[in-house]
Design a protein around this motif. Structure first.
Motif, PDB file in Angstrom:
ATOM      1  N   ASP A   6      37.765 -23.400 -88.589  1.00  0.00           N
ATOM      2  CA  ASP A   6      37.243 -24.865 -88.113  1.00  0.00           C
ATOM      3  C   ASP A   6      36.134 -24.744 -87.075  1.00  0.00           C
ATOM      4  O   ASP A   6      35.124 -25.220 -87.213  1.00  0.00           O
ATOM      5  CB  ASP A   6      38.387 -25.249 -87.374  1.00  0.00           C
ATOM      6  CG  ASP A   6      38.140 -27.064 -87.122  1.00  0.00           C
ATOM      7  OD1 ASP A   6      37.379 -27.502 -88.134  1.00  0.00           O
ATOM      8  OD2 ASP A   6      38.670 -27.194 -86.077  1.00  0.00           O
ATOM      9  N   HIS A  10      32.220 -26.362 -88.055  1.00  0.00           N
ATOM     10  CA  HIS A  10      31.870 -26.940 -86.899  1.00  0.00           C
ATOM     11  C   HIS A  10      30.488 -26.511 -86.822  1.00  0.00           C
ATOM     12  O   HIS A  10      29.281 -27.331 -86.741  1.00  0.00           O
ATOM     13  CB  HIS A  10      32.649 -27.022 -85.648  1.00  0.00           C
ATOM     14  CG  HIS A  10      32.160 -27.603 -84.563  1.00  0.00           C
ATOM     15  ND1 HIS A  10      31.173 -27.144 -83.742  1.00  0.00           N
ATOM     16  CD2 HIS A  10      32.115 -29.031 -84.050  1.00  0.00           C
ATOM     17  CE1 HIS A  10      30.850 -27.941 -82.891  1.00  0.00           C
ATOM     18  NE2 HIS A  10      31.327 -29.197 -83.197  1.00  0.00           N
ATOM     19  N   SER A  13      27.942 -27.143 -89.877  1.00  0.00           N
ATOM     20  CA  SER A  13      27.476 -28.465 -90.154  1.00  0.00           C
ATOM     21  C   SER A  13      26.910 -28.871 -89.037  1.00  0.00           C
ATOM     22  O   SER A  13      25.860 -29.787 -89.209  1.00  0.00           O
ATOM     23  CB  SER A  13      28.936 -29.105 -90.361  1.00  0.00           C
ATOM     24  OG  SER A  13      29.864 -29.226 -89.277  1.00  0.00           O
ATOM     25  N   ASN A 126      29.898 -34.176 -82.298  1.00  0.00           N
ATOM     26  CA  ASN A 126      31.170 -33.631 -81.744  1.00  0.00           C
ATOM     27  C   ASN A 126      32.363 -34.879 -81.718  1.00  0.00           C
ATOM     28  O   ASN A 126      33.436 -34.677 -82.057  1.00  0.00           O
ATOM     29  CB  ASN A 126      31.093 -33.236 -80.482  1.00  0.00           C
ATOM     30  CG  ASN A 126      30.453 -31.931 -80.687  1.00  0.00           C
ATOM     31  OD1 ASN A 126      30.828 -30.794 -81.427  1.00  0.00           O
ATOM     32  ND2 ASN A 126      29.409 -31.590 -79.728  1.00  0.00           N
ATOM     33  N   TYR A 129      33.088 -35.455 -85.441  1.00  0.00           N
ATOM     34  CA  TYR A 129      34.064 -34.276 -86.014  1.00  0.00           C
ATOM     35  C   TYR A 129      35.360 -34.375 -85.343  1.00  0.00           C
ATOM     36  O   TYR A 129      36.097 -33.997 -86.148  1.00  0.00           O
ATOM     37  CB  TYR A 129      33.011 -33.046 -85.436  1.00  0.00           C
ATOM     38  CG  TYR A 129      33.852 -31.593 -85.946  1.00  0.00           C
ATOM     39  CD1 TYR A 129      33.119 -31.329 -87.324  1.00  0.00           C
ATOM     40  CD2 TYR A 129      34.803 -31.220 -85.607  1.00  0.00           C
ATOM     41  CE1 TYR A 129      33.696 -30.146 -87.943  1.00  0.00           C
ATOM     42  CE2 TYR A 129      35.267 -30.204 -86.149  1.00  0.00           C
ATOM     43  CZ  TYR A 129      34.566 -29.373 -87.408  1.00  0.00           C
ATOM     44  OH  TYR A 129      35.340 -28.412 -88.029  1.00  0.00           O
ATOM     45  N   ASP A 130      35.625 -34.678 -84.133  1.00  0.00           N
ATOM     46  CA  ASP A 130      37.023 -34.601 -83.509  1.00  0.00           C
ATOM     47  C   ASP A 130      37.709 -35.803 -84.460  1.00  0.00           C
ATOM     48  O   ASP A 130      38.901 -35.636 -84.201  1.00  0.00           O
ATOM     49  CB  ASP A 130      37.032 -34.929 -82.248  1.00  0.00           C
ATOM     50  CG  ASP A 130      36.539 -33.447 -81.513  1.00  0.00           C
ATOM     51  OD1 ASP A 130      36.730 -32.513 -82.142  1.00  0.00           O
ATOM     52  OD2 ASP A 130      36.325 -33.673 -80.408  1.00  0.00           O
TER      53      ASP A 130
END
Length: 149
Positions: A6, A10, A13, A126, A129-130
């Protein structure tokens, strides 16, 4: 905490999206060939990718130790992004000065401009993403002290 896979997804990307956004804008803003900004961008992205992995692993480990989880508030996300970018600024400035053959002060100005753009980008990326890849273990305590899932 996030898995190594992961974290790798992250970091890659994040850097690919950043390059696609920042390289053309940097070329335009500084009057430089986009190819030169792109080369510097790729070198900086490699450095930043390694830094992203190390920094986020250390940050989440510290957060896990201090709070018992890795959930981040808006203010913690701002802190996370600012500290990340300040350290990255120090790592990237010499690379920018060397490749673009500019003085350190000029490179610092360019680096600060890129850092400002990346700081906004990092915050938004971020957060997104989360939301797209949430951790199943994330939870927030309710006001009654019970864990709300």
């Amino acid at each position: 905490m996030r898995s190594s896979w992961d974290r790798l997804r992250h970091a890659i990307s994040f850097e690919l999206g950043g390059l696609a956004l920042i390289s053309p804008l940097g070329g335009w803003a500084f009057g430089l060939p986009v190819a030169d900004v792109g080369v510097v961008g790729v070198a900086c992205a490699i450095i930043a990718t390694v830094w992203t992995y190390i920094y986020n692993l250390a940050f989440d480990a510290a957060l896990q130790r201090v709070t018992g989880g890795t959930q981040k508030s808006v203010s913690l996300r701002v802190f996370h992004a600012v500290v990340f970018e300040l350290a990255l600024l120090a790592l990237l400035m010499p690379v920018i000065a060397w490749y673009l053959e500019v003085g350190l002060l000029h490179a610092l100005g360019m680096d600060v401009a890129f850092a400002g753009a990346y700081m906004v980008y990092a915050f938004l990326f971020n957060w997104a993403y989360d939301r797209i890849f949430p951790l199943p273990a994330w939870h927030e305590p309710s006001q009654s002290g019970q864990v709300a899932l």
